[in-house]
Motif scaffolding. Structure first.
Motif, PDB file in Angstrom:
ATOM      1  N   ARG A  69       0.846  -1.189   0.000  1.00 40.03           N
ATOM      2  CA  ARG A  69       0.000   0.000   0.000  1.00 40.03           C
ATOM      3  C   ARG A  69       0.887   1.245   0.000  1.00 40.03           C
ATOM      4  NH1 ARG A  69      -2.771   1.085   4.327  1.00 40.03           N
ATOM      5  NH2 ARG A  69      -1.596  -0.264   5.719  1.00 40.03           N
ATOM      6  N   PHE A  70       0.376   2.290  -0.631  1.00 39.47           N
ATOM      7  CA  PHE A  70       1.087   3.558  -0.675  1.00 39.47           C
ATOM      8  C   PHE A  70       0.544   4.496   0.404  1.00 39.47           C
ATOM      9  CE2 PHE A  70       1.375   2.639  -5.447  1.00 39.47           C
ATOM     10  CZ  PHE A  70       2.601   2.003  -5.286  1.00 39.47           C
ATOM     11  N   GLY A  71       1.462   5.193   1.052  1.00 39.98           N
ATOM     12  CA  GLY A  71       1.064   6.200   2.028  1.00 39.98           C
ATOM     13  C   GLY A  71       1.113   7.593   1.448  1.00 39.98           C
ATOM     14  N   SER A  72       1.350   7.702   0.143  1.00 41.04           N
ATOM     15  CA  SER A  72       1.398   8.999  -0.526  1.00 41.04           C
ATOM     16  C   SER A  72       1.163   8.763  -2.012  1.00 41.04           C
ATOM     17  CB  SER A  72       2.756   9.684  -0.324  1.00 41.04           C
ATOM     18  OG  SER A  72       3.786   8.970  -1.010  1.00 41.04           O
ATOM     19  N   GLN A  73       0.953   9.839  -2.748  1.00 42.96           N
ATOM     20  CA  GLN A  73       0.887   9.717  -4.190  1.00 42.96           C
ATOM     21  C   GLN A  73       2.280   9.386  -4.740  1.00 42.96           C
ATOM     22  OE1 GLN A  73      -0.801  13.304  -5.802  1.00 42.96           O
ATOM     23  NE2 GLN A  73      -2.891  12.575  -5.537  1.00 42.96           N
ATOM     24  N   VAL A  74       2.292   8.643  -5.829  1.00 44.33           N
ATOM     25  CA  VAL A  74       3.562   8.303  -6.474  1.00 44.33           C
ATOM     26  C   VAL A  74       4.039   9.513  -7.273  1.00 44.33           C
ATOM     27  CG1 VAL A  74       4.714   6.776  -8.100  1.00 44.33           C
ATOM     28  CG2 VAL A  74       2.919   5.873  -6.593  1.00 44.33           C
ATOM     29  N   GLN A  75       5.245   9.975  -6.976  1.00 44.48           N
ATOM     30  CA  GLN A  75       5.828  11.110  -7.682  1.00 44.48           C
ATOM     31  C   GLN A  75       6.700  10.584  -8.825  1.00 44.48           C
ATOM     32  OE1 GLN A  75       7.833  13.692  -4.904  1.00 44.48           O
ATOM     33  NE2 GLN A  75       6.176  13.590  -3.418  1.00 44.48           N
ATOM     34  N   GLY A 143       4.133   7.687   9.287  1.00 41.42           N
ATOM     35  CA  GLY A 143       4.586   6.308   9.232  1.00 41.42           C
ATOM     36  C   GLY A 143       4.986   5.905   7.834  1.00 41.42           C
ATOM     37  N   GLY A 144       5.413   4.668   7.676  1.00 41.27           N
ATOM     38  CA  GLY A 144       5.822   4.196   6.363  1.00 41.27           C
ATOM     39  C   GLY A 144       7.270   4.528   6.072  1.00 41.27           C
ATOM     40  N   ARG A 145       7.688   4.112   4.901  1.00 42.42           N
ATOM     41  CA  ARG A 145       9.082   4.299   4.496  1.00 42.42           C
ATOM     42  C   ARG A 145       9.124   4.921   3.113  1.00 42.42           C
ATOM     43  NH1 ARG A 145      12.653   0.494   1.975  1.00 42.42           N
ATOM     44  NH2 ARG A 145      11.110  -1.171   2.286  1.00 42.42           N
ATOM     45  N   ILE A 146       9.967   5.934   2.947  1.00 39.06           N
ATOM     46  CA  ILE A 146      10.119   6.587   1.650  1.00 39.06           C
ATOM     47  C   ILE A 146      10.964   5.690   0.746  1.00 39.06           C
ATOM     48  CG2 ILE A 146      11.047   8.580   0.419  1.00 39.06           C
ATOM     49  CD1 ILE A 146      10.466  10.272   2.850  1.00 39.06           C
ATOM     50  N   VAL A 147      10.431   5.400  -0.430  1.00 38.41           N
ATOM     51  CA  VAL A 147      11.104   4.530  -1.386  1.00 38.41           C
ATOM     52  C   VAL A 147      11.335   5.304  -2.682  1.00 38.41           C
ATOM     53  CG1 VAL A 147      10.946   2.417  -2.759  1.00 38.41           C
ATOM     54  CG2 VAL A 147      10.065   2.457  -0.416  1.00 38.41           C
ATOM     55  N   GLN A 148      12.517   5.208  -3.230  1.00 36.56           N
ATOM     56  CA  GLN A 148      12.832   5.826  -4.517  1.00 36.56           C
ATOM     57  C   GLN A 148      13.373   4.744  -5.457  1.00 36.56           C
ATOM     58  OE1 GLN A 148      16.321   8.640  -5.585  1.00 36.56           O
ATOM     59  NE2 GLN A 148      14.616  10.034  -5.198  1.00 36.56           N
ATOM     60  N   LEU A 149      12.750   4.627  -6.610  1.00 35.39           N
ATOM     61  CA  LEU A 149      13.154   3.635  -7.596  1.00 35.39           C
ATOM     62  C   LEU A 149      13.538   4.334  -8.891  1.00 35.39           C
ATOM     63  CD1 LEU A 149      10.304   0.990  -7.084  1.00 35.39           C
ATOM     64  CD2 LEU A 149      12.599   0.954  -6.101  1.00 35.39           C
ATOM     65  N   LYS A 150      14.533   3.795  -9.572  1.00 31.48           N
ATOM     66  CA  LYS A 150      14.985   4.350 -10.850  1.00 31.48           C
ATOM     67  C   LYS A 150      14.973   3.269 -11.920  1.00 31.48           C
ATOM     68  CE  LYS A 150      17.869   8.213  -9.285  1.00 31.48           C
ATOM     69  NZ  LYS A 150      19.187   8.882  -9.413  1.00 31.48           N
ATOM     70  N   SER A 151      14.609   3.676 -13.128  1.00 30.95           N
ATOM     71  CA  SER A 151      14.636   2.752 -14.252  1.00 30.95           C
ATOM     72  C   SER A 151      16.047   2.704 -14.844  1.00 30.95           C
ATOM     73  CB  SER A 151      13.630   3.185 -15.323  1.00 30.95           C
ATOM     74  OG  SER A 151      13.973   4.473 -15.829  1.00 30.95           O
ATOM     75  N   ASP A 152      16.269   1.787 -15.750  1.00 34.05           N
ATOM     76  CA  ASP A 152      17.555   1.679 -16.432  1.00 34.05           C
ATOM     77  C   ASP A 152      17.615   2.652 -17.616  1.00 34.05           C
ATOM     78  OD1 ASP A 152      18.421  -0.370 -14.749  1.00 34.05           O
ATOM     79  OD2 ASP A 152      17.440  -1.895 -15.993  1.00 34.05           O
ATOM     80  N   PRO A 153      18.790   3.157 -17.952  1.00 36.64           N
ATOM     81  CA  PRO A 153      18.916   3.972 -19.169  1.00 36.64           C
ATOM     82  C   PRO A 153      18.689   3.117 -20.409  1.00 36.64           C
ATOM     83  CG  PRO A 153      21.077   3.535 -18.206  1.00 36.64           C
ATOM     84  CD  PRO A 153      20.069   3.028 -17.228  1.00 36.64           C
ATOM     85  N   ILE A 154      18.221   3.743 -21.480  1.00 36.59           N
ATOM     86  CA  ILE A 154      17.890   3.026 -22.719  1.00 36.59           C
ATOM     87  C   ILE A 154      18.556   3.730 -23.895  1.00 36.59           C
ATOM     88  CG2 ILE A 154      16.031   2.252 -24.234  1.00 36.59           C
ATOM     89  CD1 ILE A 154      14.159   2.349 -21.819  1.00 36.59           C
ATOM     90  N   GLN A 155      19.246   2.978 -24.721  1.00 35.68           N
ATOM     91  CA  GLN A 155      19.907   3.550 -25.892  1.00 35.68           C
ATOM     92  C   GLN A 155      19.055   3.347 -27.139  1.00 35.68           C
ATOM     93  OE1 GLN A 155      24.302   3.289 -26.344  1.00 35.68           O
ATOM     94  NE2 GLN A 155      23.887   2.351 -28.307  1.00 35.68           N
ATOM     95  N   VAL A 156      18.925   4.423 -27.923  1.00 38.31           N
ATOM     96  CA  VAL A 156      18.127   4.400 -29.142  1.00 38.31           C
ATOM     97  C   VAL A 156      18.967   4.959 -30.286  1.00 38.31           C
ATOM     98  CG1 VAL A 156      16.053   5.270 -30.286  1.00 38.31           C
ATOM     99  CG2 VAL A 156      15.979   4.677 -27.860  1.00 38.31           C
ATOM    100  N   THR A 157      18.903   4.288 -31.424  1.00 38.38           N
ATOM    101  CA  THR A 157      19.599   4.760 -32.621  1.00 38.38           C
ATOM    102  C   THR A 157      18.584   5.373 -33.581  1.00 38.38           C
ATOM    103  OG1 THR A 157      21.291   3.038 -32.416  1.00 38.38           O
ATOM    104  CG2 THR A 157      21.043   4.082 -34.583  1.00 38.38           C
ATOM    105  N   VAL A 158      18.857   6.602 -34.012  1.00 38.09           N
ATOM    106  CA  VAL A 158      17.958   7.318 -34.921  1.00 38.09           C
ATOM    107  C   VAL A 158      18.675   7.482 -36.265  1.00 38.09           C
ATOM    108  CG1 VAL A 158      16.630   9.418 -35.348  1.00 38.09           C
ATOM    109  CG2 VAL A 158      16.891   8.546 -33.004  1.00 38.09           C
ATOM    110  N   LYS A 159      18.063   6.947 -37.317  1.00 33.64           N
ATOM    111  CA  LYS A 159      18.638   7.027 -38.655  1.00 33.64           C
ATOM    112  C   LYS A 159      18.019   8.186 -39.434  1.00 33.64           C
ATOM    113  CE  LYS A 159      19.594   2.059 -39.168  1.00 33.64           C
ATOM    114  NZ  LYS A 159      19.362   0.869 -40.029  1.00 33.64           N
ATOM    115  N   PRO A 160      18.776   8.784 -40.361  1.00 31.68           N
ATOM    116  CA  PRO A 160      18.182   9.827 -41.213  1.00 31.68           C
ATOM    117  C   PRO A 160      17.171   9.222 -42.178  1.00 31.68           C
ATOM    118  CG  PRO A 160      20.398   9.308 -41.935  1.00 31.68           C
ATOM    119  CD  PRO A 160      20.191   8.540 -40.662  1.00 31.68           C
ATOM    120  N   LEU A 161      16.250  10.036 -42.646  1.00 26.61           N
ATOM    121  CA  LEU A 161      15.277   9.560 -43.628  1.00 26.61           C
ATOM    122  C   LEU A 161      15.978   9.301 -44.954  1.00 26.61           C
ATOM    123  CD1 LEU A 161      12.316  11.979 -42.871  1.00 26.61           C
ATOM    124  CD2 LEU A 161      12.428   9.538 -42.357  1.00 26.61           C
ATOM    125  N   PRO A 162      15.633   8.222 -45.634  1.00 23.50           N
ATOM    126  CA  PRO A 162      16.283   7.936 -46.922  1.00 23.50           C
ATOM    127  C   PRO A 162      15.897   8.975 -47.972  1.00 23.50           C
ATOM    128  CG  PRO A 162      14.460   6.428 -46.522  1.00 23.50           C
ATOM    129  CD  PRO A 162      14.641   7.205 -45.263  1.00 23.50           C
TER     130      PRO A 162
END
Length: 211
Positions: A69-75, A143-162
């Protein structure tokens, strides 16, 4: 083994037989459900494509899987989508593992220039109510415990339009579009006004299209 104890009976004593009890491990939870060793919450992030062309839409998603359960809104602190135009999308979250509930943020991304980009981590922070605390009012009194979670970085390759096959007068709009026209009246007297409505729909960054 619980050994027999002496019990007085009619001026004498009697000793019941020893009783043997087998003690095993606790029963496992239902197959496929969350196990006691599973984390109370975790994040999963990803993109629909890792190789795209300039202006081509792809989707970044971030899911918070939780069984607490959450004791606050998810930021939610979004990643820095530098090099992309962004548009928020609706979400229909499905947890990544049975036994969890899920929250999801989905964002449509449109790259503006070719190159290799790294989308940095997103951050989620919330107050988690510890199970078994026994105090239903803990969240209201710090009460409760403050939790901070981070996602992993993601690499994307963008090509020019032909260049080959590019339509004449192409202005940079990438996607699949449909233009429909309709009149508010099918029968009208001569000299009476009618309203013509044009509707453009499809997949892509419509705001990038020029009139």
């Amino acid at each position: 083994v619980i050994h027999g104890i002496q019990v007085p009976v009619d001026g004498g004593t009697a000793t019941p037989n020893a009783v043997e009890i087998a003690v095993g491990q606790p029963a496992q939870q239902r197959a496929g459900g969350a196990q006691p060793t599973d984390p109370p919450a975790f994040v999963v992030s990803g993109v629909s494509k890792r190789v795209v062309h300039v202006g081509e839409q792809f989707v970044h998603s971030l899911r918070l899987n939780h069984r607490v359960r959450f004791g606050s809104q998810v930021q939610y602190a979004a990643p820095n989508f530098s090099g992309f135009i962004t548009e928020p999308l609706d979400a229909n979250p499905r947890p990544d593992k049975p036994g969890y509930a899920a929250l999801e943020v989905r964002t449509a991304l449109f790259p503006t220039a070719p190159g290799t980009y790294t989308i940095p981590p997103a951050t989620l922070q919330f107050v988690m109510i510890e199970s078994g605390g026994g105090d239903p009012f803990a969240a209201f009194f710090g009460g409760g415990r403050i939790v901070q979670l981070k996602s992993d970085p993601i690499q994307v390759t963008v090509k020019p339009l032909p260049e080959q096959g590019k339509p004449a007068g192409f202005t940079g709009g990438v996607g699949s579009y449909r233009l429909t026209a309709s009149l508010d009246k099918s029968n009208v007297e001569a000299g009476k006004p009618v309203t013509l409505t044009l509707e453009l729909s499809g997949k892509g960054l419509i705001k990038s299209l020029k009139e």
